[in-house]
Design a protein around this motif. Structure first.
Motif, mmCIF file in Angstrom:
data_model
loop_
_atom_site.group_PDB
_atom_site.id
_atom_site.type_symbol
_atom_site.label_atom_id
_atom_site.label_comp_id
_atom_site.label_asym_id
_atom_site.label_seq_id
_atom_site.Cartn_x
_atom_site.Cartn_y
_atom_site.Cartn_z
ATOM 1 N N ILE A 199 0.836 -1.211 0.000
ATOM 2 C CA ILE A 199 0.000 0.000 0.000
ATOM 3 C C ILE A 199 0.868 1.258 0.000
ATOM 4 O O ILE A 199 0.635 2.186 -0.779
ATOM 5 N N ARG A 200 1.876 1.297 0.864
ATOM 6 C CA ARG A 200 2.700 2.502 0.998
ATOM 7 C C ARG A 200 3.499 2.781 -0.278
ATOM 8 O O ARG A 200 3.649 3.927 -0.687
ATOM 9 N N ARG A 201 3.986 1.730 -0.922
ATOM 10 C CA ARG A 201 4.745 1.937 -2.159
ATOM 11 C C ARG A 201 3.830 2.401 -3.297
ATOM 12 O O ARG A 201 4.190 3.262 -4.082
ATOM 13 N N ARG A 202 2.654 1.812 -3.380
ATOM 14 C CA ARG A 202 1.700 2.246 -4.406
ATOM 15 C C ARG A 202 1.316 3.717 -4.204
ATOM 16 O O ARG A 202 1.233 4.492 -5.167
ATOM 17 N N ALA A 203 1.068 4.083 -2.949
ATOM 18 C CA ALA A 203 0.666 5.465 -2.648
ATOM 19 C C ALA A 203 1.771 6.447 -3.027
ATOM 20 O O ALA A 203 1.511 7.499 -3.623
ATOM 21 N N ARG A 204 3.017 6.099 -2.711
ATOM 22 C CA ARG A 204 4.151 7.000 -2.985
ATOM 23 C C ARG A 204 4.354 7.210 -4.475
ATOM 24 O O ARG A 204 4.592 8.327 -4.936
ATOM 25 N N ILE A 205 4.275 6.109 -5.256
ATOM 26 C CA ILE A 205 4.544 6.244 -6.689
ATOM 27 C C ILE A 205 3.430 7.020 -7.381
ATOM 28 O O ILE A 205 3.676 7.828 -8.279
ATOM 29 N N LEU A 206 2.184 6.820 -6.929
ATOM 30 C CA LEU A 206 1.072 7.534 -7.546
ATOM 31 C C LEU A 206 1.119 9.019 -7.187
ATOM 32 O O LEU A 206 0.712 9.874 -7.982
ATOM 33 N N GLU A 207 1.635 9.319 -6.014
ATOM 34 C CA GLU A 207 1.798 10.712 -5.595
ATOM 35 C C GLU A 207 2.759 11.457 -6.523
ATOM 36 O O GLU A 207 2.592 12.648 -6.796
ATOM 37 N N ARG A 208 3.769 10.755 -7.022
ATOM 38 C CA ARG A 208 4.733 11.365 -7.950
ATOM 39 C C ARG A 208 4.214 11.388 -9.386
ATOM 40 O O ARG A 208 4.528 12.289 -10.155
ATOM 41 N N LEU A 209 3.436 10.368 -9.731
ATOM 42 C CA LEU A 209 2.953 10.262 -11.118
ATOM 43 C C LEU A 209 1.796 11.227 -11.399
ATOM 44 O O LEU A 209 1.704 11.784 -12.497
ATOM 45 N N ALA A 210 0.898 11.418 -10.429
ATOM 46 C CA ALA A 210 -0.331 12.194 -10.647
ATOM 47 C C ALA A 210 -0.087 13.609 -11.188
ATOM 48 O O ALA A 210 -0.721 14.008 -12.166
ATOM 49 N N PRO A 211 0.842 14.404 -10.608
ATOM 50 C CA PRO A 211 1.064 15.758 -11.145
ATOM 51 C C PRO A 211 1.574 15.764 -12.588
ATOM 52 O O PRO A 211 1.213 16.638 -13.378
#
Length: 375
Positions: A199-211
């Motif tokens: 969960i934590r890794r998915r959240a971190r990568i999506l946080e960088r990808l979204a912008p």
């Protein structure tokens, strides 16, 4: 990074084929079912050890043969690297790096990076949540190879826990049997511990990808539409604290215990996560037009390219499987503008009419016919 040569032996419909890449852009032209997508699939396997078109290795091996091979020479800033995968019909695949067999396939990941974009990627938006989870997991395994091991461990624990729940499942209408709480508690603890890492890794990568995806989406749509990409984990927590997240996971398992026992399956964990896409506050999956969905997927793919380049320090390869015909002129131009000569690109097409003269002039054009490639 630059893919210099690709050698296929008994792979899909290729008996023996070597390709030398002589330009930043290579266009593979031919009728359908001749082997164009198979070649891109071979490159995808070198980058991710996964195929989005096959579940088992035996599907990748040429009929009537026992093993197939994919070999490549890759140029990186650090030097030249030889990569090889041997796929077998009836036993485990093996991988090697610079002629040396690797004990762990994990050590093969992250050597070559690639972004795949095919007409099937529209399922990213309109398909099931598992499509979006697979997309996110494939990206993560390239950027954090250890994630492949974490995900493998999670799936193993999930299978074992599901087997226990199935074994203890109550027949319909019968009074519920109390589960073996000691054994289940052990699996709960493991599921929560490993699940939190997913969960934590998915959240971190999506946080960088979204912008990045928002930026490209605005550029393609002419700033008329606003994209939001949101990770919706099955176990939610406001702050990134592993201890609190693990406790929230265990609490939710307790809440869902009776439903899990009745259904005989695990209802809590990252295998039930979702990624939501909204355009102007409207869910893209249900209400986005086909044009909007194509723009969204293109924005995601351009964001992947930029994110991998930023993290790895080198531009990844781009694999375009018959997508130019699916995009209108504006989206085509935005894609081709971004690529230029910065990203080595392999493109499949049934005809060359989609390309302008300048592009054709600067590209290597190969014809694919019945598993053979001709200059």
């Amino acid at each position: 990074m630059y893919l210099k040569t690709l050698h296929l032996r008994h792979f899909r419909n290729y008996r023996e084929q070597q390709v030398e890449f002589a330009a930043p852009k290579t266009i593979l032209v031919g009728e359908n079912a001749q082997g164009k997508s198979n070649l891109l699939e071979a490159v995808e396997l070198l980058a991710t050890l996964r195929s989005h078109r096959a579940l088992r290795d035996r599907e990748l091996v040429l009929d009537s043969t026992q093993a197939g091979q994919i070999m490549a020479v890759l140029e990186r800033d650090s030097g030249t690297i030889d990569l090889a995968i041997t796929l077998r019909s009836n036993s485990r695949r093996t991988v090697s790096l610079n002629g040396e067999a690797l004990k762990r396939q994990l050590d093969f990941l992250g050597i070559m990076n690639a972004v795949q974009f095919s007409s099937l990627d529209l399922d990213l938006v309109r398909g099931s949540p598992s499509e979006r989870r697979n997309w996110l997991d494939t990206l993560l395994t390239q950027l954090e190879p250890v994630y492949a091991y974490i995900l493998q461990q999670y799936n193993m624990v999930l299978r074992q826990r599901n087997a226990l729940l199935k074994q203890q499942r109550s027949p319909r209408g019968a009074e519920a049997n109390p589960p073996d709480s000691t054994q289940l508690a052990l699996w709960d603890a493991q599921l929560a511990a490993i699940g939190c890492r997913v969960i934590r890794r998915r959240a971190r990568i999506l946080e960088r990808l979204a912008p990045l995806a928002q930026h490209w989406h605005q550029a393609i749509s002419g700033s008329r539409e606003h994209l939001e990409v949101r990770y919706v984990p099955n176990v939610q927590l406001e702050q990134d604290d592993p201890v609190l997240l693990q406790q929230a996971f265990l609490d939710k398992l307790q809440i869902r215990a009776i439903a899990e026992q009745q259904q005989g399956t695990t209802l809590v964990g990252p295998h039930r996560d979702e990624v939501e896409f909204t355009i102007n506050k409207t869910p893209a999956r249900q209400y986005g037009s086909q044009g909007q969905q194509r723009t969204l997927v293109l924005a995601l793919k351009l964001a992947e390219l930029k994110l991998i380049e930023a993290i790895v320090g080198e531009p990844p390869l781009l694999l375009l499987d018959d997508v130019l015909a699916e995009l209108d002129l504006n989206r085509q131009n935005k894609l081709l503008e971004t690529i230029q000569d910065r990203f080595q690109t392999l493109i499949t097409t049934t005809h060359l009419g989609s390309f302008d003269a300048q592009w054709l002039k600067s590209s290597q054009i190969l014809t694919v016919q019945s598993g053979q490639i001709l200059a």
